[in-house]
Scaffold this motif. Structure first.
Motif, PDB file in Angstrom:
ATOM      1  N   SER A  37     -15.088  64.110 -18.151  1.00  0.00           N
ATOM      2  CA  SER A  37     -14.772  65.385 -18.806  1.00  0.00           C
ATOM      3  C   SER A  37     -13.315  65.390 -19.278  1.00  0.00           C
ATOM      4  CB  SER A  37     -15.027  66.543 -17.833  1.00  0.00           C
ATOM      5  OG  SER A  37     -14.685  67.766 -18.422  1.00  0.00           O
ATOM      6  N   LEU A  38     -12.422  64.921 -18.433  1.00  0.00           N
ATOM      7  CA  LEU A  38     -11.009  64.840 -18.799  1.00  0.00           C
ATOM      8  C   LEU A  38     -10.807  63.896 -19.981  1.00  0.00           C
ATOM      9  CD1 LEU A  38      -7.941  65.239 -18.303  1.00  0.00           C
ATOM     10  CD2 LEU A  38      -8.111  63.316 -16.700  1.00  0.00           C
ATOM     11  N   PHE A  39     -11.391  62.714 -19.911  1.00  0.00           N
ATOM     12  CA  PHE A  39     -11.221  61.732 -20.978  1.00  0.00           C
ATOM     13  C   PHE A  39     -11.815  62.240 -22.291  1.00  0.00           C
ATOM     14  CE2 PHE A  39     -11.377  58.187 -17.515  1.00  0.00           C
ATOM     15  CZ  PHE A  39     -10.136  58.595 -17.029  1.00  0.00           C
ATOM     16  N   ALA A  40     -12.930  62.955 -22.213  1.00  0.00           N
ATOM     17  CA  ALA A  40     -13.539  63.534 -23.417  1.00  0.00           C
ATOM     18  C   ALA A  40     -12.600  64.568 -24.038  1.00  0.00           C
ATOM     19  CB  ALA A  40     -14.886  64.161 -23.088  1.00  0.00           C
ATOM     20  N   ALA A  41     -11.920  65.354 -23.209  1.00  0.00           N
ATOM     21  CA  ALA A  41     -10.968  66.346 -23.731  1.00  0.00           C
ATOM     22  C   ALA A  41      -9.796  65.651 -24.423  1.00  0.00           C
ATOM     23  CB  ALA A  41     -10.475  67.247 -22.600  1.00  0.00           C
ATOM     24  N   ILE A  42      -9.360  64.522 -23.880  1.00  0.00           N
ATOM     25  CA  ILE A  42      -8.276  63.765 -24.519  1.00  0.00           C
ATOM     26  C   ILE A  42      -8.744  63.217 -25.859  1.00  0.00           C
ATOM     27  CG2 ILE A  42      -6.847  61.681 -24.337  1.00  0.00           C
ATOM     28  CD1 ILE A  42      -6.726  62.282 -21.262  1.00  0.00           C
ATOM     29  N   VAL A  43      -9.918  62.618 -25.887  1.00  0.00           N
ATOM     30  CA  VAL A  43     -10.452  62.067 -27.141  1.00  0.00           C
ATOM     31  C   VAL A  43     -10.620  63.172 -28.181  1.00  0.00           C
ATOM     32  CG1 VAL A  43     -12.487  60.990 -28.197  1.00  0.00           C
ATOM     33  CG2 VAL A  43     -11.523  60.051 -26.086  1.00  0.00           C
ATOM     34  N   ALA A  44     -11.052  64.358 -27.748  1.00  0.00           N
ATOM     35  CA  ALA A  44     -11.260  65.490 -28.665  1.00  0.00           C
ATOM     36  C   ALA A  44      -9.945  66.154 -29.071  1.00  0.00           C
ATOM     37  CB  ALA A  44     -12.180  66.520 -28.018  1.00  0.00           C
ATOM     38  N   HIS A  45      -8.818  65.687 -28.532  1.00  0.00           N
ATOM     39  CA  HIS A  45      -7.497  66.264 -28.803  1.00  0.00           C
ATOM     40  C   HIS A  45      -7.490  67.757 -28.434  1.00  0.00           C
ATOM     41  CE1 HIS A  45      -3.712  65.959 -31.503  1.00  0.00           C
ATOM     42  NE2 HIS A  45      -3.553  66.902 -30.608  1.00  0.00           N
ATOM     43  N   ASP A  46      -8.067  68.064 -27.284  1.00  0.00           N
ATOM     44  CA  ASP A  46      -8.165  69.443 -26.803  1.00  0.00           C
ATOM     45  C   ASP A  46      -7.107  69.670 -25.726  1.00  0.00           C
ATOM     46  OD1 ASP A  46      -8.853  71.907 -25.738  1.00  0.00           O
ATOM     47  OD2 ASP A  46     -11.003  71.460 -25.635  1.00  0.00           O
ATOM     48  N   GLN A  47      -5.879  69.966 -26.175  1.00  0.00           N
ATOM     49  CA  GLN A  47      -4.770  70.101 -25.231  1.00  0.00           C
ATOM     50  C   GLN A  47      -4.983  71.241 -24.234  1.00  0.00           C
ATOM     51  OE1 GLN A  47      -4.109  70.257 -28.595  1.00  0.00           O
ATOM     52  NE2 GLN A  47      -3.561  72.383 -28.952  1.00  0.00           N
ATOM     53  N   ASN A  48      -5.647  72.311 -24.639  1.00  0.00           N
ATOM     54  CA  ASN A  48      -5.896  73.412 -23.702  1.00  0.00           C
ATOM     55  C   ASN A  48      -6.842  72.990 -22.592  1.00  0.00           C
ATOM     56  OD1 ASN A  48      -4.188  75.358 -24.870  1.00  0.00           O
ATOM     57  ND2 ASN A  48      -5.709  75.739 -26.462  1.00  0.00           N
ATOM     58  N   ARG A  49      -7.873  72.246 -22.926  1.00  0.00           N
ATOM     59  CA  ARG A  49      -8.820  71.766 -21.904  1.00  0.00           C
ATOM     60  C   ARG A  49      -8.137  70.787 -20.956  1.00  0.00           C
ATOM     61  NH1 ARG A  49     -12.711  72.392 -18.514  1.00  0.00           N
ATOM     62  NH2 ARG A  49     -14.159  70.692 -18.310  1.00  0.00           N
ATOM     63  N   VAL A  50      -7.360  69.859 -21.505  1.00  0.00           N
ATOM     64  CA  VAL A  50      -6.633  68.908 -20.653  1.00  0.00           C
ATOM     65  C   VAL A  50      -5.719  69.683 -19.707  1.00  0.00           C
ATOM     66  CG1 VAL A  50      -4.956  67.019 -20.584  1.00  0.00           C
ATOM     67  CG2 VAL A  50      -6.749  67.020 -22.326  1.00  0.00           C
ATOM     68  N   ALA A  51      -4.976  70.654 -20.232  1.00  0.00           N
ATOM     69  CA  ALA A  51      -4.063  71.449 -19.401  1.00  0.00           C
ATOM     70  C   ALA A  51      -4.823  72.200 -18.309  1.00  0.00           C
ATOM     71  CB  ALA A  51      -3.274  72.411 -20.268  1.00  0.00           C
ATOM     72  N   SER A  52      -6.001  72.711 -18.628  1.00  0.00           N
ATOM     73  CA  SER A  52      -6.769  73.466 -17.635  1.00  0.00           C
ATOM     74  C   SER A  52      -7.323  72.573 -16.527  1.00  0.00           C
ATOM     75  CB  SER A  52      -7.912  74.232 -18.303  1.00  0.00           C
ATOM     76  OG  SER A  52      -8.945  73.352 -18.700  1.00  0.00           O
ATOM     77  N   MET A  54      -5.609  70.188 -15.124  1.00  0.00           N
ATOM     78  CA  MET A  54      -4.485  69.630 -14.371  1.00  0.00           C
ATOM     79  C   MET A  54      -4.266  70.357 -13.050  1.00  0.00           C
ATOM     80  SD  MET A  54      -1.831  68.582 -17.376  1.00  0.00           S
ATOM     81  CE  MET A  54      -0.669  67.980 -16.180  1.00  0.00           C
ATOM     82  N   ALA A  55      -3.690  69.633 -12.101  1.00  0.00           N
ATOM     83  CA  ALA A  55      -3.359  70.170 -10.779  1.00  0.00           C
ATOM     84  C   ALA A  55      -2.181  71.134 -10.890  1.00  0.00           C
ATOM     85  CB  ALA A  55      -2.988  69.014  -9.842  1.00  0.00           C
ATOM     86  N   GLN A 148     -10.424  67.858  -4.254  1.00  0.00           N
ATOM     87  CA  GLN A 148     -10.781  67.185  -5.509  1.00  0.00           C
ATOM     88  C   GLN A 148      -9.559  66.473  -6.075  1.00  0.00           C
ATOM     89  OE1 GLN A 148     -12.228  70.115  -8.261  1.00  0.00           O
ATOM     90  NE2 GLN A 148     -14.086  70.504  -7.107  1.00  0.00           N
ATOM     91  N   TRP A 149      -9.819  65.345  -6.743  1.00  0.00           N
ATOM     92  CA  TRP A 149      -8.740  64.645  -7.443  1.00  0.00           C
ATOM     93  C   TRP A 149      -8.497  65.375  -8.759  1.00  0.00           C
ATOM     94  CZ3 TRP A 149      -5.720  61.413  -5.086  1.00  0.00           C
ATOM     95  CH2 TRP A 149      -6.194  60.672  -4.003  1.00  0.00           C
ATOM     96  N   ARG A 150      -7.229  65.789  -8.979  1.00  0.00           N
ATOM     97  CA  ARG A 150      -6.871  66.515 -10.197  1.00  0.00           C
ATOM     98  C   ARG A 150      -5.717  65.804 -10.890  1.00  0.00           C
ATOM     99  NH1 ARG A 150      -8.675  72.308 -10.651  1.00  0.00           N
ATOM    100  NH2 ARG A 150      -7.189  72.054 -12.300  1.00  0.00           N
ATOM    101  N   LEU A 151      -5.742  65.812 -12.186  1.00  0.00           N
ATOM    102  CA  LEU A 151      -4.693  65.185 -12.996  1.00  0.00           C
ATOM    103  C   LEU A 151      -3.361  65.873 -12.745  1.00  0.00           C
ATOM    104  CD1 LEU A 151      -4.094  63.112 -15.261  1.00  0.00           C
ATOM    105  CD2 LEU A 151      -4.558  64.955 -16.889  1.00  0.00           C
ATOM    106  N   ALA A 152      -2.295  65.096 -12.541  1.00  0.00           N
ATOM    107  CA  ALA A 152      -0.983  65.661 -12.239  1.00  0.00           C
ATOM    108  C   ALA A 152       0.028  65.475 -13.364  1.00  0.00           C
ATOM    109  CB  ALA A 152      -0.433  65.047 -10.954  1.00  0.00           C
TER     110      ALA A 152
END
Length: 166
Positions: A37-52, A54-55, A148-152
């Motif tokens: 899900s995280l990688f898909a948000a990066i590929v889609a250039h969805d900065q709001n989703r990536v930010a949401s 994050m830890a 859960q492991w969350r992006l930091a």
């Protein structure tokens, strides 16, 4: 002379075992559902989703991401398709993930396009061979948060010098 043959055989076996112990065997793992899900948000250039995703530890980076900070945008998404960026790596599946523990509650996950991972690993060298950041690999720091492991770091570890091993 024939008495020496068993000894030479034993020495050869011991040498092979010692060699195997010093050669680190790295095995790829697949991304789990949260990572996909995280990688898909990066590929889609969805900065709001990536930010949401994050830890709490990465709140400042998440806020800079939402505010379209140009430095973060360039490193994460690139300015043009194919630039050295995290997105460039994520757009070349299948992906190979290698985790490097950073204590009990943190890890850096190196993400490679599978073919690049195989090509970079040199049996004559010890440890993980990562190649060129933003082309051969991305590096994402994760922390354990609420089980859960969350992006930091918005995968900005990609462009930081890798600590020396050993």
């Amino acid at each position: 002379m024939t008495a020496c043959l068993p000894r030479l055989g034993a020495i050869a076996v011991l040498a092979a075992l010692a060699s195997a112990c010093t050669t680190q065997s790295l095995a790829c793992r697949d991304a789990d559902a949260a990572e996909r899900s995280l990688f898909a948000a990066i590929v889609a250039h969805d900065q709001n989703r990536v930010a949401s995703l994050m830890a709490a530890e990465g709140r400042e980076t998440a806020n800079r991401l939402r505010a379209l900070d140009p430095e973060i945008q360039a490193q994460l998404f690139g300015t043009r398709m194919g630039d050295r960026s995290v997105r460039t790596v994520m757009m070349r599946p299948p992906l190979c993930l290698i985790d490097e523990p950073q204590g009990s509650n943190a890890r850096v996950t190196y993400v490679f396009p599978a073919g690049r991972f195989d090509a970079l690993q040199n049996p004559g060298m010890t440890g993980l061979q990562t190649g060129e950041p933003g082309y051969d690999h991305a590096a994402c720091r994760f922390v354990m948060e609420n089980g859960q492991w969350r992006l930091a770091d918005a995968c900005l570890t990609t462009f930081r010098p890798r600590p020396a091993v050993g």
